[in-house]
Write an enzyme that holds these catalytic residues in place. Sequence first.
Site, short mmCIF file in Angstrom:
data_model
loop_
_atom_site.label_atom_id
_atom_site.label_comp_id
_atom_site.label_asym_id
_atom_site.label_seq_id
_atom_site.Cartn_x
_atom_site.Cartn_y
_atom_site.Cartn_z
N GLU A 168 0.90 -1.20 0.05
CA GLU A 168 0.23 -0.01 -0.05
C GLU A 168 0.93 1.25 0.08
O GLU A 168 1.01 2.20 0.99
CB GLU A 168 -0.93 -0.08 1.22
CG GLU A 168 -1.83 -1.23 1.24
CD GLU A 168 -3.05 -0.73 2.10
OE1 GLU A 168 -3.09 0.31 2.62
OE2 GLU A 168 -3.89 -1.62 2.50
N GLU A 355 -4.70 -8.96 1.49
CA GLU A 355 -5.28 -8.50 2.60
C GLU A 355 -6.74 -8.34 2.51
O GLU A 355 -7.08 -7.84 1.53
CB GLU A 355 -4.51 -7.25 3.21
CG GLU A 355 -3.11 -7.51 3.76
CD GLU A 355 -2.81 -5.98 4.38
OE1 GLU A 355 -3.61 -5.36 4.74
OE2 GLU A 355 -1.48 -5.91 4.35
S1 NCW Z 1 -4.68 0.76 5.50
C1 NCW Z 1 -4.58 0.17 6.88
N1 NCW Z 1 -4.56 -1.37 6.84
C2 NCW Z 1 -4.49 -2.07 8.08
C3 NCW Z 1 -3.09 -2.39 8.43
O1 NCW Z 1 -3.08 -3.16 9.72
C4 NCW Z 1 -2.29 -2.99 7.26
O2 NCW Z 1 -0.92 -2.81 7.80
C5 NCW Z 1 -2.42 -2.10 6.02
O3 NCW Z 1 -1.92 -2.96 5.06
C6 NCW Z 1 -5.20 -3.15 7.57
O4 NCW Z 1 -4.70 -3.11 6.03
C7 NCW Z 1 -4.11 -2.21 5.87
N2 NCW Z 1 -4.85 0.59 8.04
C8 NCW Z 1 -4.85 2.16 7.95
C9 NCW Z 1 -6.16 2.65 8.47
C10 NCW Z 1 -6.18 4.25 8.78
C11 NCW Z 1 -6.43 4.59 10.04
C12 NCW Z 1 -6.09 5.96 10.40
C13 NCW Z 1 -6.16 6.36 11.80
C14 NCW Z 1 -6.13 7.53 11.95
C15 NCW Z 1 -6.22 7.84 13.44
#
Ligand code: NCW
Length: 450
Positions: A168, A355
């Site tokens: 990502e 994922e």
């Molecule tokens: S984009 C994202 N995720 C989760 C993460 O655990 C993983 O590493 C990523 O590849 C699951 O899949 C992707 N998480 C980011 C979410 C944004 C949260 C923003 C919080 C603001 C306070």
Amino acid sequence: MEFKSLKFPKEFIFGASTAAYQIEGGAYEDGKGLSIWDTFCKQPGRILNGDTGDEACDFYHRYKDDIKIMKEMGLDSFRFSISWPRVFPEGTGKVNQKGLDFYNSLVDELRAASIEPYLTLNHWDMPQSLQDQGGWLNKDTAKHFADYSRFMCENLSDRVKFWTTHNEPHCVASAGHVAGIFAPGHKDIKEGLQVTHNLNLAHGLAVQAMRQSGSAGNKYGIVLAVFPYYPATASIHDHRAAQRWDGYFSRCFLDPIFKGSYPEDMVEYFGDKFPEVTEQELSVISEPIDMLGINCYFRRIIENDPKNAFIGGREFKPRDAAYTQMDWPIYPECLFEVLSMLDKDYDIPELYIIENGAAFHDEVSPDGKVHDARRTRYLHAHIEQAKRAVEQGINLKGYFVWSFLDNFEWALGYSRRFGIVYVDYPTQKRIVKDSGKWYSELLRYNQSLR
Ligand code: NCW
């Protein structure tokens, strides 16, 4: 249990995903250098509850026991990432032998358990030393990334067949350099766009380097977050906003890699904020790859928002939808829609869902188990959509659940649990959740047909 609706072709593989900073811990051990997440987590106010990945799931010490759990569950494969500064504490130059030993041993243990390793080189924890020289804003970082990728490939590619560069990359660029909510915490649109391009360049250089150094028959690729984007209403403004989100978050990565050019609508929209791009760089970025991994969790409904200076839109959250604990709307068809779009618009050799999964509030019941029926329902409904894609003739080769373990969810710390295995952080005890048992039965069922 009835699994007939989830019967996959014999060669289809099932796995579970993780990322180094989210599970390893051992942040200051055995000569590891600092990553930008080590630094970021120490800045007050950055992470919910002041959490850090210092210990995380202590996978650095417990990986052998965790692999035993994977084997008992019957996982075909395990996706993990390398912590770049664990192997190159300064990002480049001197190797930390103990860091390399760890990944050598991890891969050997997986192989001994007949679990296929899927390796990601950059799941966001880049070396702080390189950040001090400009990080992803500096094109030299792309060259260092290619050197690091070559080195890992030289050392592990006799036992690791599947290699992906970034996970990502849009998150690094947009959350890390525009919204400032991820490391390194910058807020600059132009910078974010330059980082987007430099990450793409790093990907291409790394693929070229690995092709030269890796074993014959290895597969190289990248993992991108791809979602379906819907306009909130029939208005042309919402429609254009949804197209911009798709343009920035998906096509600004897919197009240069698979078509050798950036999307024209994006170049036009960002105008003089868009980076200088040379033909030679585009030819590096579009170096052919063997596989695309996608991360897909939900769909995004977008409404126009001129106040959003970056991409001119915001997410609309319908009240009648069900949501996970991430506030992500549950929409299983997202997988089928995204895979169909990729199959139609791009020439991609092999697709993997790297994922997919859900965070819900989990508790250990008095019987000592974790009854996470909502997660099982989520996985069931989404895997059905993956099967629908396979039935349509889409070349989908595998499905990985996010995540194997509950872990450090970046800016949200330990407040969100995605695992199919529960982690009791104070004791580091693991409990396979009901969803993990269900997933294991699904795998056994499919394996029994091979
Ligand atoms: S984009 C994202 N995720 C989760 C993460 O655990 C993983 O590493 C990523 O590849 C699951 O899949 C992707 N998480 C980011 C979410 C944004 C949260 C923003 C919080 C603001 C306070």
